[in-house]
Scaffold this motif. Structure first.
Motif, mmCIF file in Angstrom:
data_model
loop_
_atom_site.group_PDB
_atom_site.id
_atom_site.type_symbol
_atom_site.label_atom_id
_atom_site.label_comp_id
_atom_site.label_asym_id
_atom_site.label_seq_id
_atom_site.Cartn_x
_atom_site.Cartn_y
_atom_site.Cartn_z
ATOM 1 N N VAL A 196 0.896 -1.173 0.300
ATOM 2 C CA VAL A 196 -0.196 0.206 0.115
ATOM 3 C C VAL A 196 0.699 1.454 0.005
ATOM 4 N N LEU A 197 1.644 1.427 0.799
ATOM 5 C CA LEU A 197 2.783 2.366 0.715
ATOM 6 C C LEU A 197 4.039 2.725 0.048
ATOM 7 N N ASP A 198 4.365 1.983 -0.629
ATOM 8 C CA ASP A 198 5.273 1.856 -1.967
ATOM 9 C C ASP A 198 4.487 3.145 -2.587
ATOM 10 N N TYR A 199 5.162 3.770 -2.877
ATOM 11 C CA TYR A 199 4.969 5.248 -3.206
ATOM 12 C C TYR A 199 5.125 5.501 -5.221
ATOM 13 N N ASP A 200 5.745 4.264 -5.789
ATOM 14 C CA ASP A 200 5.848 4.564 -6.861
ATOM 15 C C ASP A 200 4.899 3.589 -7.314
ATOM 16 N N THR A 201 4.853 2.034 -6.771
ATOM 17 C CA THR A 201 3.926 0.875 -7.318
ATOM 18 C C THR A 201 2.742 1.092 -6.299
ATOM 19 N N GLY A 202 2.072 1.662 -5.419
ATOM 20 C CA GLY A 202 1.084 1.470 -4.623
ATOM 21 C C GLY A 202 0.386 1.988 -4.544
ATOM 22 N N ILE A 203 -1.003 1.530 -3.704
ATOM 23 C CA ILE A 203 -2.229 2.958 -3.883
ATOM 24 C C ILE A 203 -1.601 3.869 -2.933
ATOM 25 N N LEU A 204 -0.947 4.480 -2.153
ATOM 26 C CA LEU A 204 -1.030 5.839 -1.781
ATOM 27 C C LEU A 204 -0.453 6.870 -2.897
ATOM 28 N N GLU A 207 -0.361 5.722 -5.993
ATOM 29 C CA GLU A 207 -1.842 5.931 -7.019
ATOM 30 C C GLU A 207 -3.537 7.226 -6.192
ATOM 31 N N VAL A 208 -3.498 6.774 -5.221
ATOM 32 C CA VAL A 208 -4.459 8.085 -4.398
ATOM 33 C C VAL A 208 -3.300 9.760 -4.984
ATOM 34 N N THR A 209 -2.393 9.261 -5.040
ATOM 35 C CA THR A 209 -1.775 11.326 -4.477
ATOM 36 C C THR A 209 -2.750 11.384 -6.006
ATOM 37 N N GLN A 210 -2.330 10.572 -6.908
ATOM 38 C CA GLN A 210 -1.978 10.578 -8.583
ATOM 39 C C GLN A 210 -3.504 11.132 -8.597
ATOM 40 N N LEU A 211 -4.153 10.710 -8.246
ATOM 41 C CA LEU A 211 -5.569 10.756 -8.698
ATOM 42 C C LEU A 211 -6.095 11.851 -7.896
ATOM 43 N N VAL A 212 -5.763 12.343 -6.849
ATOM 44 C CA VAL A 212 -5.930 13.563 -6.403
ATOM 45 C C VAL A 212 -5.472 14.454 -7.051
ATOM 46 N N GLU A 213 -3.938 14.843 -7.736
ATOM 47 C CA GLU A 213 -3.587 15.323 -8.691
ATOM 48 C C GLU A 213 -4.268 15.673 -9.679
ATOM 49 N N THR A 214 -4.640 15.068 -9.638
ATOM 50 C CA THR A 214 -5.138 15.000 -11.511
ATOM 51 C C THR A 214 -7.057 15.530 -10.784
ATOM 52 N N GLY A 215 -7.350 14.948 -9.646
ATOM 53 C CA GLY A 215 -8.529 15.893 -9.361
ATOM 54 C C GLY A 215 -8.441 17.665 -9.352
ATOM 55 N N SER A 216 -7.122 18.070 -8.822
ATOM 56 C CA SER A 216 -7.124 19.207 -8.626
ATOM 57 C C SER A 216 -7.020 20.285 -10.231
ATOM 58 N N ARG A 217 -6.563 19.383 -11.410
ATOM 59 C CA ARG A 217 -6.216 20.027 -12.109
ATOM 60 C C ARG A 217 -7.268 19.974 -12.878
ATOM 61 N N ASP A 242 0.996 14.285 -0.525
ATOM 62 C CA ASP A 242 2.546 13.353 -1.592
ATOM 63 C C ASP A 242 3.551 13.765 -0.296
ATOM 64 N N SER A 243 3.366 14.454 0.900
ATOM 65 C CA SER A 243 3.781 15.349 1.912
ATOM 66 C C SER A 243 3.940 13.922 3.420
ATOM 67 N N VAL A 244 3.163 12.853 3.086
ATOM 68 C CA VAL A 244 3.018 12.311 3.567
ATOM 69 C C VAL A 244 3.567 10.900 2.911
ATOM 70 N N GLY A 245 3.532 11.111 1.676
ATOM 71 C CA GLY A 245 4.062 9.786 0.872
ATOM 72 C C GLY A 245 5.473 9.684 1.117
ATOM 73 N N ALA A 275 7.684 6.244 2.491
ATOM 74 C CA ALA A 275 9.006 5.527 1.935
ATOM 75 C C ALA A 275 10.239 5.966 3.133
ATOM 76 N N GLU A 276 10.260 6.907 3.992
ATOM 77 C CA GLU A 276 11.479 6.990 4.687
ATOM 78 C C GLU A 276 11.510 4.666 5.311
ATOM 79 N N HIS A 277 10.160 4.420 5.701
ATOM 80 C CA HIS A 277 9.993 3.300 7.322
ATOM 81 C C HIS A 277 9.124 2.374 5.946
ATOM 82 N N THR A 278 9.169 2.157 4.508
ATOM 83 C CA THR A 278 8.618 1.118 3.685
ATOM 84 C C THR A 278 9.218 -0.276 3.539
ATOM 85 N N GLY A 279 10.696 0.529 3.106
ATOM 86 C CA GLY A 279 12.296 -0.811 3.491
ATOM 87 C C GLY A 279 11.792 -1.772 5.541
#
Length: 129
Positions: A41-49, A51-61, A88-91, A95-99
């Protein structure tokens, strides 16, 4: 009112239901499985978080364009922009802790040496007071 017959709305509703199922599975999962779920979920490149961030960004545009044309109030665009920045900040913070979470997700072979008792961190101790 949203038209729930649109495939895109049906997809959004189905994803919301699946996220609810995933939340329930996470709550019941043994630690190594829960860690696998969280890492995914937390993997920022391939996870849900991410994707949700990018979805909200698209909604912002979308909101920006429509607020410029007077269809939406500018506050909607600003709120979605803030939400994007916060996600984006939370992600980035997570990301520091995903490993570390991924390490917990890997089941380890039982060791023959005795394990030391786990000690709660200072943060956990303070939260219990």
């Amino acid at each position: 009112m949203t038209d729930s017959n649109l495939p895109s709305v049906q997809l959004a509703e189905a994803i919301a239901k699946q996220l609810g199922q995933l939340r329930r599975l996470l709550a019941l999962a043994p630690p190594h499985v829960a860690a696998q779920i969280l890492a995914s979920v937390l993997d920022y490149d391939t996870g849900i978080l991410g994707e949700v961030t990018q979805l909200v960004e698209t909604g912002s545009r979308f909101a920006k364009v429509h607020s410029e044309h007077g269809v939406l109030p500018p506050e909607v665009w600003l709120a979605l922009g803030r939400a994007t920045n916060e996600l984006d900040s939370v992600g980035g913070d997570l990301a520091e802790h995903t490993g570390t979470i991924k390490q917990v997700a890997r089941p380890t072979a039982p060791s023959s040496r005795p394990t030391a008792a786990q000690v709660a961190s200072a943060m956990v101790i303070r939260r219990r007071r």
